[in-house]
Design a protein around this motif. Structure first.
Motif, mmCIF file in Angstrom:
data_model
loop_
_atom_site.group_PDB
_atom_site.id
_atom_site.type_symbol
_atom_site.label_atom_id
_atom_site.label_comp_id
_atom_site.label_asym_id
_atom_site.label_seq_id
_atom_site.Cartn_x
_atom_site.Cartn_y
_atom_site.Cartn_z
ATOM 1 N N GLY A 91 0.815 -1.203 0.000
ATOM 2 C CA GLY A 91 0.000 0.000 0.000
ATOM 3 C C GLY A 91 0.851 1.256 0.000
ATOM 4 O O GLY A 91 0.535 2.247 -0.686
ATOM 5 N N PHE A 92 1.940 1.235 0.742
ATOM 6 C CA PHE A 92 2.843 2.384 0.768
ATOM 7 C C PHE A 92 3.594 2.525 -0.566
ATOM 8 O O PHE A 92 3.905 3.636 -0.996
ATOM 9 C CB PHE A 92 3.834 2.257 1.921
ATOM 10 C CG PHE A 92 3.182 2.311 3.277
ATOM 11 C CD1 PHE A 92 2.528 3.454 3.697
ATOM 12 C CD2 PHE A 92 3.218 1.218 4.126
ATOM 13 C CE1 PHE A 92 1.920 3.510 4.939
ATOM 14 C CE2 PHE A 92 2.619 1.264 5.372
ATOM 15 C CZ PHE A 92 1.956 2.417 5.779
ATOM 16 N N VAL A 93 3.884 1.388 -1.198
ATOM 17 C CA VAL A 93 4.508 1.439 -2.522
ATOM 18 C C VAL A 93 3.563 2.106 -3.520
ATOM 19 O O VAL A 93 3.966 2.985 -4.295
ATOM 20 C CB VAL A 93 4.883 0.019 -3.009
ATOM 21 C CG1 VAL A 93 5.338 0.054 -4.474
ATOM 22 C CG2 VAL A 93 5.986 -0.571 -2.145
ATOM 23 N N LEU A 94 2.301 1.706 -3.483
ATOM 24 C CA LEU A 94 1.311 2.310 -4.374
ATOM 25 C C LEU A 94 1.137 3.788 -4.070
ATOM 26 O O LEU A 94 1.043 4.624 -4.987
ATOM 27 C CB LEU A 94 -0.025 1.579 -4.237
ATOM 28 C CG LEU A 94 -1.185 2.140 -5.063
ATOM 29 C CD1 LEU A 94 -0.865 2.103 -6.545
ATOM 30 C CD2 LEU A 94 -2.472 1.378 -4.759
ATOM 31 N N LEU A 95 1.122 4.139 -2.771
ATOM 32 C CA LEU A 95 0.974 5.540 -2.386
ATOM 33 C C LEU A 95 2.136 6.373 -2.918
ATOM 34 O O LEU A 95 1.939 7.500 -3.390
ATOM 35 C CB LEU A 95 0.901 5.651 -0.863
ATOM 36 C CG LEU A 95 0.660 7.050 -0.294
ATOM 37 C CD1 LEU A 95 -0.692 7.587 -0.758
ATOM 38 C CD2 LEU A 95 0.714 7.011 1.237
ATOM 39 N N TYR A 96 3.342 5.817 -2.875
ATOM 40 C CA TYR A 96 4.506 6.515 -3.413
ATOM 41 C C TYR A 96 4.328 6.767 -4.910
ATOM 42 O O TYR A 96 4.602 7.872 -5.404
ATOM 43 C CB TYR A 96 5.767 5.693 -3.172
ATOM 44 C CG TYR A 96 6.973 6.213 -3.936
ATOM 45 C CD1 TYR A 96 7.758 7.236 -3.414
ATOM 46 C CD2 TYR A 96 7.303 5.691 -5.186
ATOM 47 C CE1 TYR A 96 8.844 7.731 -4.122
ATOM 48 C CE2 TYR A 96 8.384 6.179 -5.898
ATOM 49 C CZ TYR A 96 9.155 7.194 -5.361
ATOM 50 O OH TYR A 96 10.221 7.681 -6.069
#
Length: 294
Positions: A91-96
């Motif tokens: 999820g944090f990868v996608l947010l980045y």
């Protein structure tokens, strides 16, 4: 790999090792295994041509950050709960990618993130009594581990566009190990009188926590991109939960199992993409076609 390493780490704590000693010694073991891959595999690059600033950033924020958060969080909470928090990192990868690379998120991706967040809340079990809540510092460390692991995937994946995977892992791990050795007092990371069981767990941890997973992770990122690789890696979550149940006798409440199920369903939604989507919109989307720099 990381799922098995989590069990080994907890077993090492049960055997009497402390986080500082286990982390430093298993890192040293991993360096003895990594550098021969670089030197004998002829994947070295000229020292002056290496992007040292980026390698230092990866080693300190990525490798060292993940290790410190993970190893100390594992001492304070069950591996099953820690794994559910750590494996929220896609999820944090996608947010980045959405914020920094202006990637437009699809409806199902937004739904998946919402489900993953709901699953994490249920995994923590907010309805438990106040005295039964997990250690607050442990929770913060676990969240920090998810953030730094996402950073390591994105930033390390970009570096493997320029350098070989064994070289990136060896240098970043060396920087991380040097940080642990320099920052901590000698008596904290180099205990005396280690038992044969402790030595065996240190060796196993070095193999399962660093050497194999890091190299395999970056090789996967080079071939299918950081986002897809992070999503595929989430298959480790149910394996970790089962191992924690069988080996460590950790028990989850039905509400927490529901949280784990929501996280897994969110993974499926994130992985489900249109067949026609090429996935070449950014550096982090796919790096398979970039050759190694020897």
């Amino acid at each position: 790999m990381y799922g098995g390493s989590a069990i080994v780490i907890k077993m090492a704590y049960h055997a009497g090792l402390q986080p500082a000693a286990l982390l430093a010694l298993q890192d040293i073991v991993s360096l003895f295994l990594m550098w021969p891959l670089v030197l004998f595999g002829r994947v070295w690059s000229p020292i002056r041509s290496l992007p040292w600033k980026n390698l230092l950033l990866l080693g300190i924020v990525g490798n060292l950050g993940v290790s410190v958060c993970y190893f100390w969080a594992a001492q304070r909470m069950d591996i099953s709960l820690l794994s559910m928090i750590i494996f929220s990192y896609p999820g944090f990868v996608l947010l980045y990618q959405i914020v920094m690379e202006k990637r437009r998120a699809k409806l199902r991706e937004g739904l998946a993130l919402l489900m993953a967040l709901t699953g994490l809340v249920l995994a923590v079990n907010p309805f438990r009594t106040l005295t039964a809540w997990p250690d607050l510092i442990g929770l913060l460390l676990a969240i920090g581990g998810a953030l730094t692991y996402a950073f390591m995937n994105v930033f390390g994946g970009k570096l493997t566009c320029e350098l070989s995977v064994p070289l990136v892992t060896a240098i970043s791990s060396t920087i991380s190990t040097a940080g642990i050795v320099v920052l901590l007092p000698l008596n904290q990371w180099l205990p005396v009188g280690l038992t044969s069981e402790q030595v065996g767990l240190i060796l196993l941890s070095g193999l399962l926590s660093t050497v194999l997973p890091m190299n395999l992770m970056y090789m996967g990122i080079r071939r299918i991109g950081v986002f897809r690789a992070s999503v595929v890696s989430m298959i480790e979550l149910p394996c970790t939960l089962l191992l924690a149940y069988q080996i460590l006798q950790e028990r989850l409440l039905p509400l927490q199992w529901l949280g784990a199920l929501l996280i897994l369903v969110s993974i499926g939604l994130l992985q489900w993409r249109d067949a026609a989507e090429p996935g070449r919109g950014s550096v982090t989307s796919r790096v398979a076609d970039v050759p190694d720099v020897h």
